[in-house]
Design a protein around this motif. Sequence first.
Motif, short mmCIF file in Angstrom:
data_model
loop_
_atom_site.label_atom_id
_atom_site.label_comp_id
_atom_site.label_asym_id
_atom_site.label_seq_id
_atom_site.Cartn_x
_atom_site.Cartn_y
_atom_site.Cartn_z
N UNK A 160 14.70 -12.62 -2.99
CA UNK A 160 13.68 -11.56 -3.09
C UNK A 160 13.20 -11.19 -1.69
N UNK A 161 13.27 -9.90 -1.39
CA UNK A 161 12.87 -9.45 -0.05
C UNK A 161 11.38 -9.13 -0.04
N UNK A 162 10.72 -9.64 0.99
CA UNK A 162 9.27 -9.48 1.10
C UNK A 162 8.97 -8.92 2.48
N UNK A 163 8.04 -7.95 2.53
CA UNK A 163 7.73 -7.38 3.85
C UNK A 163 6.28 -6.93 3.91
N UNK A 164 5.79 -6.77 5.13
CA UNK A 164 4.47 -6.17 5.35
C UNK A 164 4.65 -4.65 5.20
N UNK A 165 3.56 -3.89 5.10
CA UNK A 165 3.69 -2.44 4.86
C UNK A 165 4.58 -1.76 5.91
N UNK A 166 5.43 -0.88 5.44
CA UNK A 166 6.38 -0.19 6.32
C UNK A 166 5.94 1.21 6.67
N UNK A 167 4.70 1.54 6.38
CA UNK A 167 4.15 2.84 6.78
C UNK A 167 2.66 2.61 7.01
N UNK A 168 2.23 2.73 8.26
CA UNK A 168 0.84 2.41 8.60
C UNK A 168 -0.08 3.52 8.16
N UNK A 169 -1.31 3.14 7.78
CA UNK A 169 -2.30 4.12 7.32
C UNK A 169 -3.55 4.02 8.19
N UNK A 170 -4.30 5.12 8.30
CA UNK A 170 -5.46 5.11 9.21
C UNK A 170 -6.45 3.98 8.91
N UNK A 171 -6.59 3.59 7.64
CA UNK A 171 -7.62 2.58 7.38
C UNK A 171 -7.17 1.16 7.75
N UNK A 230 12.53 -16.38 -1.77
CA UNK A 230 12.25 -15.12 -1.07
C UNK A 230 12.45 -15.26 0.43
N UNK A 231 12.61 -14.11 1.08
CA UNK A 231 12.64 -14.12 2.55
C UNK A 231 11.83 -12.96 3.09
N UNK A 232 11.24 -13.18 4.25
CA UNK A 232 10.46 -12.14 4.92
C UNK A 232 11.43 -11.27 5.70
N UNK A 233 11.44 -9.97 5.39
CA UNK A 233 12.36 -9.05 6.08
C UNK A 233 11.52 -8.04 6.87
N UNK A 234 12.12 -7.34 7.82
CA UNK A 234 11.34 -6.37 8.59
C UNK A 234 10.79 -5.26 7.70
N UNK A 235 9.63 -4.71 8.05
CA UNK A 235 9.09 -3.58 7.28
C UNK A 235 10.00 -2.35 7.44
N UNK A 236 9.86 -1.39 6.50
CA UNK A 236 10.78 -0.25 6.47
C UNK A 236 10.84 0.52 7.79
N UNK A 237 9.70 0.63 8.49
CA UNK A 237 9.69 1.41 9.74
C UNK A 237 10.09 0.56 10.94
N UNK A 238 10.42 -0.70 10.70
CA UNK A 238 10.92 -1.56 11.77
C UNK A 238 9.88 -1.93 12.82
N UNK A 292 -4.23 -15.80 -7.11
CA UNK A 292 -3.37 -14.92 -6.32
C UNK A 292 -2.61 -14.03 -7.30
N UNK A 293 -1.87 -13.06 -6.75
CA UNK A 293 -0.96 -12.28 -7.61
C UNK A 293 0.14 -13.24 -8.05
N UNK A 294 0.58 -13.11 -9.30
CA UNK A 294 1.27 -14.28 -9.86
C UNK A 294 2.79 -14.19 -9.93
N UNK A 295 3.40 -13.09 -9.45
CA UNK A 295 4.87 -13.10 -9.54
C UNK A 295 5.49 -14.18 -8.66
N UNK A 296 4.92 -14.42 -7.48
CA UNK A 296 5.45 -15.47 -6.60
C UNK A 296 5.49 -16.82 -7.32
#
Length: 576
Positions: free
Chosen positions: A163-174, A138-146, A553-557
Amino acid sequence: AFFTSPSQLSKKQYDFVIVGGGTAGSVLANRLTENSKVSVLVIEAGVNHQGNLNLEVPFLGVTLSGTQVDWNFTTTPQNGLNGRVLPYARGFVLGGSGSINLLTFNRGSDDVWNRWASLTKDQGWSWNSVKKYYLKSSSLVPPADGHDFTGQANPAVHGNGPVEVSVPGFSLPIDDLVVSTSNQLGGRFSFNVDFNSGKFVGVGFMQSSIGGGERSSAATAYLEPVESRRNLDILINAQVTKLIQSGTSKSGPIFQVAEIGQPGKRWQVMALKEVILSAGVIGTPQLLLLSGIGPSAALTSLQITPLVDLPDVGTNLADHPLVPNYFQVSSNGTWDDVLRNGDNFGATLGLWQASRQGLFVNSPGNTLAYTRLPANSPALAGISDPAAGSRSAHTELIFVDGFAPFGSVPQPATGNFVTVLTAVVSPTSRGSVTLASTDPFAKPLINPSILSTNFDIQAMVQAIKDAQTFLNATPWQKDFKPVPFGDLANARTDTDKASFARQNSVTVNHPAGTARMSPANSNWGVVDSQLKLKGAQGVRIVDASVFPVIPECHIQGPVYIVAERAADLIKSAYGL
Ligand SMILES: Cc1cc2nc3c(=O)[nH]c(=O)nc-3n(C[C@H](O)[C@H](O)[C@H](O)COP(=O)(O)OP(=O)(O)OC[C@H]3O[C@@H](n4cnc5c(N)ncnc54)[C@H](O)[C@@H]3O)c2cc1C
């Protein structure tokens, strides 16, 4: 070439026959065909992954269970859940469960892998050894909103795999509230900038198998790019019904023939080198049992001739239980209206379609916590700590900015909500997969034994209390003012919370361990640490069923890591 019926196959023999074009099977198909002299057939029971929008849109992953891309299994009645029967989702599609999952991408702690190495007596499974396979998958890629994600992940611990991995690409108030609460509470809730760094405890941002706002799966990342290789055949809509003994060796029966079936019709294909079972945690033990490989007494009672006596086949099924905890909030900064209001849903989907932006670029949770139980927790009384080590958690909390309809409670018609999904990630409950019938098309009996131990229920109670402690912290009191909703509101004592958990728990869909690996000369386990089937020849198992113990952990990795290492083990065994 790509085939949709066994009758179209132009060849009857391949070097490797891979049963199951799921997460692990797709990785192997790619890696083994890197050498153009090696011929590979992938046989997938399910459908093509292409042309299904809900498979591509990360936020809509939740809609896939129960549809034509799911095997639509159910569990047996669960004693720990007041006798309830749960749906048990498994991908029936290229990419397997990784094509329908909720995308969280974890590697597990260093403790997880070092425990695997110690259980299997094979240092090749240690954190240091499998590191290269994580980096390769896998590689860490930029989130959708850059956005600048400094402080939300650490690029230095990530690799350069497909496999592309990223942090959330749309921020939420919480999101900010979760971070402020972590800073305020500290201790068990301290901030962790990157869970994939080896230390798997604390509060942090979700990393998901999403690239450019789209799901990244083994089907899109590993299979699609190599579909046109001349040495790779992919057959879909074709279920393998058993392995057939093709000879005898000094290690036991040889099983290098796979039988493909449709009701009333059968075909056979031969593996010149190996059959690789990647049919997943349910399909793999089911196929072994149908082939006479498993506990001899149980096979005999079903009138299946036992060919290899392996008592562990189908046992040790472990899974992570999950409880949705709902809180009503006074802020309207939640996405509840998107699910309720067709116009809002349409506009959000339209934005995704036009520009891969907006809420739908994310899986439902942007932030999460992995927590260790307090040392004096009643869950730990009288038992040795089931977690792999101090850098692994016991429980998980996922913070969702809306009403996540994962359990039996439907979304209310009005109101704003925050959901905290609580899970036990170091469960001690163990269940099984057994045959209901010798008919390969009959669904097997799946008993994950959810919440069947004192540890699991007590740990879940602590997680539910942690969710309330977290949302009671001052950062939430200004705009959100969360108030427990529904049954949670009445679950005041620990006993009430345990009842609430039994009535509301589902699963995170992380089953593992039904063909677990063990040292070659041990009398337990189903495969050795090279993933070769014990007591037989010509078969290797590569999927989540070989996990010696469920990771925290979540197990797909970890499935990707296992499959990448397996590819190297196979290449080296045949000098490829
Ligand atoms: C709803 C859901 C949500 C999840 N969420 C997450 C998450 O957020 N993060 C995470 O890390 N993990 C998650 N998981 C778990 C993760 O996706 C799986 O653990 C992983 O994909 C399993 O990989 P596998 O290769 O073992 O099996 P699979 O990917 O399931 O592959 C098995 C394949 O074999 C095929 N098959 C089975 N039997 C046969 C047969 N007899 N003949 C031919 N083909 C056969 C199946 O159709 C399937 O394609 C989730 C799973 C589900 C179902």
